[in-house]
Design an enzyme around this catalytic site. Sequence first.
Site, short mmCIF file in Angstrom:
data_model
loop_
_atom_site.label_atom_id
_atom_site.label_comp_id
_atom_site.label_asym_id
_atom_site.label_seq_id
_atom_site.Cartn_x
_atom_site.Cartn_y
_atom_site.Cartn_z
CB SER A 168 -0.97 -0.04 1.18
OG SER A 168 -2.03 0.87 1.01
CE LYS A 220 -18.77 19.03 9.70
NZ LYS A 220 -17.47 19.22 9.04
#
Length: 349
Positions: A168, A220
Site C-alpha cells: 500500500s 456533515k
Amino acid sequence: MSDQNNWQQQVWQQPQPQQPQGYPQPQPPYYAPEPPKKGKGWIVGLAAILAIFLLLVIGMISCTSAFSSSMGSFSSFSGSSVSDVDYLTEDAVGVISIDGTIQYDGTTSSPEGLKAQLDKAENNPHVKAIVLRVNSGGGVATAGEEMTAYLKEFSKPVVVSSASLNASAAYMISSQADYIYTAKTTSIGSIGTAMSITDLSGLYEKLGIRIDDITSSDSKDSSYGNRPLTDEERAYYQDMVDQINETFIETVADGRGMSIEDVRALATGLTFTGMTAVDNGLADEIGTLDDAKEKAAELAGISKYTTVTLANNTSLDMMDLLDILGSSSATDDLVAALKELEQDGAITR
C-alpha cells in the site's frame, strides 16, 4: 494517687446518663500510638546505587562515542558499520528503516522523520547512497504521498530492501527508488485505496440509544456512524477513493517506468509474493538487505564503503530510564524511595 489519675477520676465521675444494667460502660478516649518511622538508610543506599548506575551509563556512552570517532578512519572496508553519520570519514551507504504504520508520528515512518534523515544524507558528502529497509503494510494516504515526494526529490541513489511486508502506501514510497529488492516470501504491492465508515445505528437501536446530530448540512454527519449513508453520499465517497487511487497508480507508474494501464491492471488491492512482483515489474530482484547495500554502492560508483544507520535521535531523561527498568521489582522500590525522599524534603527541585 497521681495527678493524672485524679484528673481521670474527676472526668469520669461527672454525672452520667443512667444506662440499663448490662450495657457496656464507656471507656476513656485514647490515641493509637504511631507506628515507628522507617529509617532512611535503605533509601539513601538505593539512591546511591542509582547514581552509580547513571555514571556508568554516561561513561559507557562517552567511551562509545569517543571510540566511534577515533575508529572512523579504520572502517574503510566493505561491510563495516558506524552508528552516527557525524563520525563518517569515508564513503558510506546510509540505511533508513520504514517500519510499521505510515503516519504522522515523527519516526522515519512519517514525512517529518523521513525527510530529516534524507536531508542529513543529502548534506553529508560521505553518504553516497541510501537503502530503505521497508517493513510496512501502509497507512495514511497523505503521509505516504508526502514521503513519496521527499524520496523523489532526493538526489542520491536509493535502493529498497523489502522485509516481510511492503504494501500500500509503503509500496508507493518504495516505487520511487532506483531499485527494489524483495524476498521470495515478501507480501508486496497492494495498490489500492480504502475508506471505512461504520454504521452503528442498528446497534444503537437495540440498546435504546438515540443520537441527534445537529449539523450545518445534511451530509456533515455522514461519516459519524450514527446512520446509514445515502446513495448520493456513497457515490461521493466512492469518487473520492477513486481519485486517491488514481494518484497512487500514476505515482507507481512514474516511479517504476511502467504504463498506467499496466499498473492499473495490478491495482487489485491485493499483495503479490516477491517472486510474482519480480515477474510483473513491481520489484526488480530477489535479494537480501546486504544485496541492497551492495547495489546502492554500485549505483553510487563506490567499491569500498561503510554503512551508517540514519535514525531519529533519542534521549533519555530520568523518568525514561526508570520506565526502561520498570520491569524490575527493585526499580519499583527505588521509585517509591525517591518519591518518599521527595515528600520528606530530602530531594528538592
